[in-house]
Design a protein around this motif. Structure first.
Motif, PDB file in Angstrom:
ATOM      1  N   LEU A 356       0.838  -1.206   0.000  1.00 31.17           N
ATOM      2  CA  LEU A 356       0.000   0.000   0.000  1.00 31.17           C
ATOM      3  C   LEU A 356       0.871   1.255   0.000  1.00 31.17           C
ATOM      4  CD1 LEU A 356      -2.904  -1.093   2.388  1.00 31.17           C
ATOM      5  CD2 LEU A 356      -2.996  -0.775  -0.093  1.00 31.17           C
ATOM      6  N   GLY A 357       2.013   1.156   0.650  1.00 32.17           N
ATOM      7  CA  GLY A 357       2.945   2.293   0.658  1.00 32.17           C
ATOM      8  C   GLY A 357       3.567   2.523  -0.715  1.00 32.17           C
ATOM      9  N   MET A 358       3.687   1.453  -1.485  1.00 33.52           N
ATOM     10  CA  MET A 358       4.243   1.562  -2.842  1.00 33.52           C
ATOM     11  C   MET A 358       3.171   2.014  -3.844  1.00 33.52           C
ATOM     12  SD  MET A 358       7.501   0.554  -3.001  1.00 33.52           S
ATOM     13  CE  MET A 358       7.847  -0.165  -4.609  1.00 33.52           C
ATOM     14  N   HIS A 359       1.883   1.877  -3.465  1.00 35.40           N
ATOM     15  CA  HIS A 359       0.788   2.194  -4.388  1.00 35.40           C
ATOM     16  C   HIS A 359      -0.198   3.145  -3.720  1.00 35.40           C
ATOM     17  CE1 HIS A 359       1.986  -0.909  -7.318  1.00 35.40           C
ATOM     18  NE2 HIS A 359       2.427  -1.536  -6.247  1.00 35.40           N
ATOM     19  N   PRO A 360       0.167   4.433  -3.621  1.00 27.88           N
ATOM     20  CA  PRO A 360      -0.670   5.383  -2.888  1.00 27.88           C
ATOM     21  C   PRO A 360      -2.098   5.471  -3.415  1.00 27.88           C
ATOM     22  CG  PRO A 360       1.318   6.448  -3.771  1.00 27.88           C
ATOM     23  CD  PRO A 360       1.365   5.020  -4.185  1.00 27.88           C
ATOM     24  N   GLU A 361      -2.285   5.254  -4.736  1.00 31.58           N
ATOM     25  CA  GLU A 361      -3.646   5.380  -5.292  1.00 31.58           C
ATOM     26  C   GLU A 361      -4.540   4.241  -4.771  1.00 31.58           C
ATOM     27  OE1 GLU A 361      -0.901   4.411  -6.777  1.00 31.58           O
ATOM     28  OE2 GLU A 361      -1.478   2.560  -7.778  1.00 31.58           O
ATOM     29  N   ILE A 362      -3.965   3.056  -4.626  1.00 29.61           N
ATOM     30  CA  ILE A 362      -4.743   1.916  -4.105  1.00 29.61           C
ATOM     31  C   ILE A 362      -4.994   2.133  -2.608  1.00 29.61           C
ATOM     32  CG2 ILE A 362      -4.701  -0.592  -3.697  1.00 29.61           C
ATOM     33  CD1 ILE A 362      -3.132  -0.864  -6.323  1.00 29.61           C
ATOM     34  N   GLN A 363      -3.982   2.677  -1.933  1.00 31.33           N
ATOM     35  CA  GLN A 363      -4.136   2.989  -0.499  1.00 31.33           C
ATOM     36  C   GLN A 363      -5.311   3.955  -0.299  1.00 31.33           C
ATOM     37  OE1 GLN A 363      -1.659   5.551   2.715  1.00 31.33           O
ATOM     38  NE2 GLN A 363      -0.389   4.224   1.475  1.00 31.33           N
ATOM     39  N   GLU A 364      -5.379   4.980  -1.155  1.00 30.61           N
ATOM     40  CA  GLU A 364      -6.430   5.987  -0.992  1.00 30.61           C
ATOM     41  C   GLU A 364      -7.821   5.401  -1.283  1.00 30.61           C
ATOM     42  OE1 GLU A 364      -6.149   8.773   0.505  1.00 30.61           O
ATOM     43  OE2 GLU A 364      -8.248   9.306   0.156  1.00 30.61           O
ATOM     44  N   LEU A 400     -10.975  -3.727   0.497  1.00 28.74           N
ATOM     45  CA  LEU A 400      -9.864  -4.037   1.402  1.00 28.74           C
ATOM     46  C   LEU A 400      -9.600  -5.543   1.402  1.00 28.74           C
ATOM     47  CD1 LEU A 400      -7.816  -2.859   3.372  1.00 28.74           C
ATOM     48  CD2 LEU A 400      -9.455  -3.139   5.206  1.00 28.74           C
ATOM     49  N   THR A 401     -10.646  -6.338   1.293  1.00 31.80           N
ATOM     50  CA  THR A 401     -10.463  -7.793   1.255  1.00 31.80           C
ATOM     51  C   THR A 401      -9.766  -8.210  -0.045  1.00 31.80           C
ATOM     52  OG1 THR A 401     -12.444  -7.989   2.577  1.00 31.80           O
ATOM     53  CG2 THR A 401     -11.636 -10.014   1.592  1.00 31.80           C
ATOM     54  N   LEU A 504      -8.187 -13.145   8.735  1.00 33.36           N
ATOM     55  CA  LEU A 504      -8.807 -12.153   7.841  1.00 33.36           C
ATOM     56  C   LEU A 504      -9.472 -11.037   8.636  1.00 33.36           C
ATOM     57  CD1 LEU A 504     -10.254 -14.543   5.115  1.00 33.36           C
ATOM     58  CD2 LEU A 504      -8.262 -13.033   4.927  1.00 33.36           C
ATOM     59  N   VAL A 505     -10.133 -11.414   9.750  1.00 31.35           N
ATOM     60  CA  VAL A 505     -10.749 -10.371  10.581  1.00 31.35           C
ATOM     61  C   VAL A 505      -9.640  -9.473  11.139  1.00 31.35           C
ATOM     62  CG1 VAL A 505     -12.139  -9.916  12.638  1.00 31.35           C
ATOM     63  CG2 VAL A 505     -12.714 -11.856  11.170  1.00 31.35           C
ATOM     64  N   GLU A 506      -8.569 -10.102  11.630  1.00 27.35           N
ATOM     65  CA  GLU A 506      -7.456  -9.319  12.190  1.00 27.35           C
ATOM     66  C   GLU A 506      -6.887  -8.347  11.144  1.00 27.35           C
ATOM     67  OE1 GLU A 506      -4.398 -11.702  13.964  1.00 27.35           O
ATOM     68  OE2 GLU A 506      -3.105  -9.974  14.370  1.00 27.35           O
ATOM     69  N   GLN A 507      -6.687  -8.854   9.936  1.00 26.80           N
ATOM     70  CA  GLN A 507      -6.086  -7.992   8.904  1.00 26.80           C
ATOM     71  C   GLN A 507      -7.009  -6.815   8.562  1.00 26.80           C
ATOM     72  OE1 GLN A 507      -3.917  -9.833   5.616  1.00 26.80           O
ATOM     73  NE2 GLN A 507      -4.271 -11.817   6.545  1.00 26.80           N
ATOM     74  N   ARG A 508      -8.317  -7.088   8.458  1.00 29.11           N
ATOM     75  CA  ARG A 508      -9.236  -5.988   8.113  1.00 29.11           C
ATOM     76  C   ARG A 508      -9.319  -4.958   9.240  1.00 29.11           C
ATOM     77  NH1 ARG A 508     -12.500  -9.982   5.003  1.00 29.11           N
ATOM     78  NH2 ARG A 508     -13.410 -10.665   6.966  1.00 29.11           N
ATOM     79  N   VAL A 509      -9.349  -5.448  10.483  1.00 32.00           N
ATOM     80  CA  VAL A 509      -9.450  -4.510  11.615  1.00 32.00           C
ATOM     81  C   VAL A 509      -8.201  -3.621  11.650  1.00 32.00           C
ATOM     82  CG1 VAL A 509      -9.441  -4.344  14.143  1.00 32.00           C
ATOM     83  CG2 VAL A 509     -10.967  -5.975  13.006  1.00 32.00           C
ATOM     84  N   VAL A 510      -7.026  -4.234  11.583  1.00 30.24           N
ATOM     85  CA  VAL A 510      -5.795  -3.451  11.742  1.00 30.24           C
ATOM     86  C   VAL A 510      -5.595  -2.494  10.563  1.00 30.24           C
ATOM     87  CG1 VAL A 510      -3.276  -3.609  11.950  1.00 30.24           C
ATOM     88  CG2 VAL A 510      -4.737  -5.235  13.163  1.00 30.24           C
ATOM     89  N   LEU A 511      -5.780  -3.015   9.353  1.00 32.02           N
ATOM     90  CA  LEU A 511      -5.546  -2.146   8.184  1.00 32.02           C
ATOM     91  C   LEU A 511      -6.549  -1.004   8.133  1.00 32.02           C
ATOM     92  CD1 LEU A 511      -4.618  -4.795   5.456  1.00 32.02           C
ATOM     93  CD2 LEU A 511      -3.095  -3.106   6.507  1.00 32.02           C
ATOM     94  N   SER A 512      -7.815  -1.280   8.484  1.00 35.11           N
ATOM     95  CA  SER A 512      -8.794  -0.185   8.411  1.00 35.11           C
ATOM     96  C   SER A 512      -8.437   0.913   9.411  1.00 35.11           C
ATOM     97  CB  SER A 512     -10.212  -0.707   8.642  1.00 35.11           C
ATOM     98  OG  SER A 512     -10.311  -1.313   9.908  1.00 35.11           O
ATOM     99  N   MET A 513      -7.961   0.519  10.595  1.00 35.59           N
ATOM    100  CA  MET A 513      -7.599   1.538  11.597  1.00 35.59           C
ATOM    101  C   MET A 513      -6.378   2.346  11.146  1.00 35.59           C
ATOM    102  SD  MET A 513      -8.355  -0.695  15.015  1.00 35.59           S
ATOM    103  CE  MET A 513      -8.043   0.543  16.292  1.00 35.59           C
ATOM    104  N   LEU A 514      -5.415   1.653  10.527  1.00 36.70           N
ATOM    105  CA  LEU A 514      -4.224   2.374  10.030  1.00 36.70           C
ATOM    106  C   LEU A 514      -4.614   3.332   8.908  1.00 36.70           C
ATOM    107  CD1 LEU A 514      -1.573  -0.524   9.900  1.00 36.70           C
ATOM    108  CD2 LEU A 514      -1.706   1.336  11.573  1.00 36.70           C
ATOM    109  N   LEU A 515      -5.515   2.884   8.046  1.00 40.07           N
ATOM    110  CA  LEU A 515      -5.930   3.736   6.917  1.00 40.07           C
ATOM    111  C   LEU A 515      -6.650   4.987   7.411  1.00 40.07           C
ATOM    112  CD1 LEU A 515      -7.116   0.893   4.522  1.00 40.07           C
ATOM    113  CD2 LEU A 515      -5.355   2.590   3.957  1.00 40.07           C
ATOM    114  N   LEU A 516      -7.407   4.843   8.491  1.00 40.06           N
ATOM    115  CA  LEU A 516      -8.126   6.008   9.020  1.00 40.06           C
ATOM    116  C   LEU A 516      -7.164   6.998   9.687  1.00 40.06           C
ATOM    117  CD1 LEU A 516     -11.364   4.506  10.621  1.00 40.06           C
ATOM    118  CD2 LEU A 516     -11.179   5.859   8.534  1.00 40.06           C
TER     119      LEU A 516
END
Ligand code: HEM
Length: 553
Positions: A356-364, A400-401, A504-516
């Motif tokens: 995601l750090g390498m692909h800012p458009e996908i991150q956004e 995100l999934t 999968l739940v762990e990954q979605r929870v952590v990534l969504s919080m980091l994205l916010l």
């Protein structure tokens, strides 16, 4: 390959010459002749053993192989996992070109290859048809354990390594603990602790190594879910239990040490035994405490009403009651929760931050999806009060999934599956018949980057490739059948990962919080910026050296 062929014909010659001599000596027996015959037979037997050890069986010689010496050389250097693959991969390309198995290095990958591992020839399949065959016929492709160093002592007879009858016995007890949902608080709480630390990086502009932080966070999530206690390795990375576990894992993957035939008696071996004893003590203490707590809760008539928040160990202890599941069985499966349950997810999260750090458009785009589901976060909220998604919210994060699925395609945490051994003759997709007792494994990493399956952009990060498969309910299919076994980071068939949903739940929870909370970019190192980060040794894909810069939103 030349040295292999020379050794092979030398040994075959020696065997041919020794055979008649042995036969003639045994015909006219006197004591001295018997001694000579015994010596000849001994030498023949040894030569035969050496021959079998170093020369691939005739029916497997059609497969390309990096050869023994390249393999030993790469193991002895204790190289990073991807670096080792690159070296062995190049040796295989050279071999395949020389033997006319491929015309150019751009040819589609061969369906399988052969690798020599500590005295065994192993067929490694990397095409969906054979992968499906191996994974769905688990009794024909039976698990087999590599007994290297003290790995067997550390791991014990757990669910992942056990053969079918033992596996069935264990699965009965472990299954109930996993047949449930996972409360998002199990991951949201450690993620808040992580974010509190990451805020410091964002405030100072200091660069961050994501996998290491993800390992700490995932260990905390795992201990919270598995034992009901957050070990808090985010704040105490050097606590005795964490350092013992980390030292054990470092020792377990150091094949350069384990190749030493005297390892068990060496200083390293003794140190490993001490580490195992210390770690076992932690685990047995925990098992005893949980058993006592469960008994006390029962005596007081207290029932846990939130099933999704109950810890794995307690549920396993409960399911073990009245069965022959021993305290040692509980220990072995608790170890596997540690090993299978946090390193894997941590590596996936580390690679997700990297990509995601390498692909800012996908991150956004991912961030916008999270905001549309959870609402935007107030930047002034302290980390410890940050909201984490509810179960309904995290389930609906479709894009995100797709990202998580794509990250695990490019960098599957378990790149090559634990080995199997055939219990009956089997036919591979290319018509090769493997006799009983052939060792086989699956190269998930190569399968996931197979251009014949995924197309010419197989090496590119494109989460959109999964959008077509999203169901009308917005769910992304995560079972291997959805891609005809071309995507199998969690394995497949009956021995599919028990912790897939957990992860999968762990990954979605952590990534969504980091994205916010943040925006981030990759600023180093060179290998990472070029698209292929350096990795640590061992069979789990653990990136190292990635440098990420975070910015608060
Ligand atoms: C990204 C995360 C994960 C990945 C990539 C992963 C991958 C895998 C794979 C490939 C297998 C099959 C091994 C084989 O066929 O030989 C497996 C099995 C297993 N995994 Fe996971 N895993 C992950 C997370 C977890 C978690 C979080 C847990 C537990 C909390 C877990 C527990 C297990 C267990 C118990 C098995 C053995 C299943 C059986 O043989 O019945 N895994 N995992």
């Amino acid at each position: 390959m030349d040295s292999l062929n020379a050794a092979q014909s030398y040994l075959a010659d020696a065997l041919d010459r020794l055979q008649p001599a042995a036969e003639s000596l045994t015909r006219t027996a006197t004591p001295s002749r018997i001694a000579t015959a015994a010596a000849v037979i001994g030498a023949t037997w040894t030569a035969h053993k050496i021959y079998k050890l170093f020369v691939p069986p005739r029916h497997l010689r059609k497969y390309t192989t990096p050869g023994i010496w390249a393999t030993i050389h790469s193991f002895s250097k204790n190289m990073g996992y991807l670096e080792q693959r690159e070296e062995l991969g190049e040796a295989m390309v050279q071999d395949a070109l020389k033997r006319g198995l491929i015309k150019s290095r751009d040819d589609p990958p061969l369906p399988a290859y052969l690798i020599w591992l500590i005295g065994h020839w192993v067929v490694v399949v990397q095409n969906p048809e054979d992968v499906k065959n191996v994974l769905t016929n688990h009794e024909t492709f039976e698990k087999v354990l590599f007994e290297l160093g003290f790995t067997d002592k550390f791991m014990g007879k757990n669910l992942v390594v056990s053969k079918t009858p033992e596996w069935k016995r264990q699965r009965k007890v472990v299954n109930p603990a996993f047949r449930r949902g996972w409360a998002t608080s199990l991951f949201g709480t450690p993620a808040r602790n992580l974010i509190k630390k990451l805020d410091e990086y964002a405030a100072t502009g200091k660069v961050l190594d994501p996998p290491d932080w993800m390992h700490r966070m995932a260990l905390d999530a795992l201990t919270l879910a598995a034992f009901g206690d957050n070990i808090d390795s985010i704040n105490h990375p050097d606590s005795p239990m964490v350092s013992t576990y980390n030292a054990l894992m470092a020792e377990t993957v150091d094949v350069s040490k384990l190749l030493n035939p005297f390892y068990r008696w060496s200083k390293d071996g003794k140190r490993m035994l001490d580490l195992i004893a210390t770690f076992d003590q932690f685990l047995f203490d925990m098992i005893d405490v949980k058993t006592a707590e469960l008994a006390a809760k029962r005596a007081a008539g207290l029932q846990d009403d939130d099933h999704d928040s109950r810890n794995l160990l307690e549920m396993m202890i409960e399911a073990a009651e009245g069965t022959d599941f021993s305290r040692e069985d509980l220990r072995a499966n608790t170890v596997i929760f540690f090993v299978a349950g946090h390193d894997t997810t941590a590596n996936a999260l580390g690679f997700a931050m990297y990509l995601l750090g390498m692909h800012p458009e996908i991150q956004e785009r991912a961030r916008q999806e999270v905001i549309s589901i959870m609402g935007d976060a107030d930047p002034s909220t302290p980390a410890e009060e940050m909201r984490y998604p509810t179960t309904d919210e995290e389930r609906n994060m479709t894009y995100l999934t797709c990202i998580i699925k794509e990250v695990m395609r490019l960098f599957p945490s378990i790149a090559v599956l634990p080995h199997r051994i055939t219990t009956a003759p089997v036919t591979l997709h290319d018509g090769t018949i493997l006799p009983k007792d052939t060792r086989v494994t699956v190269d998930i990493y190569s399968l996931h980057r197979n251009r014949a399956v995924w197309g010419p952009d197989a090496d590119e990060f494109k989460p959109d490739r999964f959008l077509d498969s999203v169901g009308p309910d917005g769910q992304v299919p995560m079972h291997p059948g959805a891609s005809n076994f071309a995507w199998t980071p969690f394995g497949g068939g009956q021995r599919i990962c028990l912790g897939q949903q957990f992860s999968l739940v762990e990954q979605r929870v952590v990534l969504s919080m980091l994205l916010l909370r943040y925006k981030w970019t990759v600023v180093g190192d060179e290998k990472a910026l070029a698209g292929m980060p350096a990795t640590k040794p061992g069979t789990l894909l653990h990136a190292k050296g990635i440098q990420v810069r975070l910015e608060r939103r």
